[in-house]
Design an enzyme around this catalytic site. Structure first.
Site, mmCIF file in Angstrom:
data_model
loop_
_atom_site.group_PDB
_atom_site.id
_atom_site.type_symbol
_atom_site.label_atom_id
_atom_site.label_comp_id
_atom_site.label_asym_id
_atom_site.label_seq_id
_atom_site.Cartn_x
_atom_site.Cartn_y
_atom_site.Cartn_z
ATOM 1 N N GLY A 29 -3.844 2.252 4.185
ATOM 2 C CA GLY A 29 -2.572 2.809 4.671
ATOM 3 C C GLY A 29 -2.656 4.322 4.724
ATOM 4 O O GLY A 29 -3.631 4.932 4.272
ATOM 5 N N GLU A 107 -5.949 -6.440 -0.736
ATOM 6 C CA GLU A 107 -5.368 -5.483 -1.692
ATOM 7 C C GLU A 107 -5.012 -6.213 -2.975
ATOM 8 O O GLU A 107 -5.324 -5.777 -4.077
ATOM 9 C CB GLU A 107 -4.117 -4.828 -1.106
ATOM 10 C CG GLU A 107 -4.415 -3.853 0.010
ATOM 11 C CD GLU A 107 -3.158 -3.329 0.666
ATOM 12 O OE1 GLU A 107 -2.095 -3.995 0.595
ATOM 13 O OE2 GLU A 107 -3.217 -2.227 1.245
HETATM 14 O O1 DER Z 1 -0.187 -2.252 3.917
HETATM 15 C C1 DER Z 1 -0.220 -1.793 2.795
HETATM 16 O O2 DER Z 1 -0.190 -2.489 1.760
HETATM 17 C C2 DER Z 1 -0.134 -0.297 2.646
HETATM 18 O O3 DER Z 1 -0.680 0.099 1.399
HETATM 19 C C3 DER Z 1 1.339 0.056 2.682
HETATM 20 O O4 DER Z 1 1.962 -0.682 1.736
HETATM 21 C C4 DER Z 1 1.585 1.543 2.479
HETATM 22 O O5 DER Z 1 1.240 2.151 3.675
HETATM 23 P P1 DER Z 1 1.617 3.658 3.943
HETATM 24 O O6 DER Z 1 0.960 4.447 2.815
HETATM 25 O O7 DER Z 1 0.996 3.926 5.286
HETATM 26 O O8 DER Z 1 3.111 3.771 3.931
#
Ligand code: DER
Length: 237
Positions: A29, A107
């Site tokens: 992310g 994850e």
């Molecule tokens: O998809 C995911 O799990 C990412 O970690 C999300 O939860 C956070 O994404 P971002 O840092 O782009 O907001």
């Protein structure tokens, strides 16, 4: 400060917890991207040594490769020292919604194998209860009869005014179903009201045969670093 500035501030703070010789879970992310970049930078500067990265997506795998971060996987490293990752929602008990980037399964596998799991967010991710942002709560499902599974998920949470929608991408009329790194679909759940007992909700979702995993990370984060306009907050479990 832009939202991305805040994400970077939280990410850099988290990387301060990284020590040479660690096996690290590398998140996915836009926030985790900053942490992976920073780890790459410290390795290049010789300030960090002997790091092994366990990526949580093909996207992060490619980013880490381009940074020269040595990579491995859970088969070779079933116990991980520390994972750093973002989140879509964080409730007051440090429960999370993750997976809006589509990587929730890997994850959850990686972060579930960690001694410490540091979550990095900007303050916009804080919610009073999971599902409260009105944004998607992702569920990874097999492709086979996904409509059947989506309908059962929606029925499960009808009290909370749940709508289940297949995640797609591409322009209108030419939309394609999103396919995860693992070859599955994602059904996003949207709620009008709180789903109440999160553990019960999690168990109910996982009992559906067509479900692979969901995006609620309950009792998994050990530290949440929040970057806000007024500064950084570090919340420990
Ligand atoms: O998809 C995911 O799990 C990412 O970690 C999300 O939860 C956070 O994404 P971002 O840092 O782009 O907001």
């Amino acid at each position: 400060l832009t939202q991305d500035d805040l994400k970077k501030i939280a990410a850099y703070k988290a990387v301060e917890y990284v020590e040479s010789g660690m096996v690290l879970g590398l998140g996915t992310g836009s926030t985790a991207k900053h942490a992976v970049d920073r780890i790459g930078e410290l390795l290049r500067q010789g300030k960090l040594k002997d790091i092994v990265g366990i990526p949580t997506s093909t996207k992060t795998h490619e980013q880490a490769l381009s940074l020269g971060i040595p990579l491995s996987d859970l088969d070779a490293h079933p116990a991980i020292d520390l994972a750093i990752d973002g989140a879509d929602e964080v409730d007051p008990f440090l429960n999370l919604v993750k997976g809006r980037g589509g990587s929730l399964l890997r994850e959850k596998m990686v972060e579930g194998a960690c001694k410490k799991f540091i979550v990095i967010v900007d303050e916009s991710k804080l919610v009073n209860y999971l599902g409260g942002s009105g944004l998607a709560m992702p569920v990874e499902v097999i492709k086979f009869c996904w409509r059947f599974t989506a309908a059962r998920l929606q029925k499960l949470f009808e009290e909370a005014g749940c709508v289940a929608r297949l995640r797609t991408f591409g322009e209108k009329e030419k939309e394609e179903p999103y396919v995860t790194d693992n070859g599955n679909f994602i059904v996003d759940l949207y709620f009008e009201r709180s789903i109440g007992d999160l553990k019960a909700a999690s168990d109910a979702i996982l009992q559906l045969a067509g479900v692979v995993e969901h995006g609620m990370f309950l009792d998994m984060a050990t530290t949440v670093i929040v970057a806000g306009e007024l500064g950084l907050t570090v919340k420990n479990k």
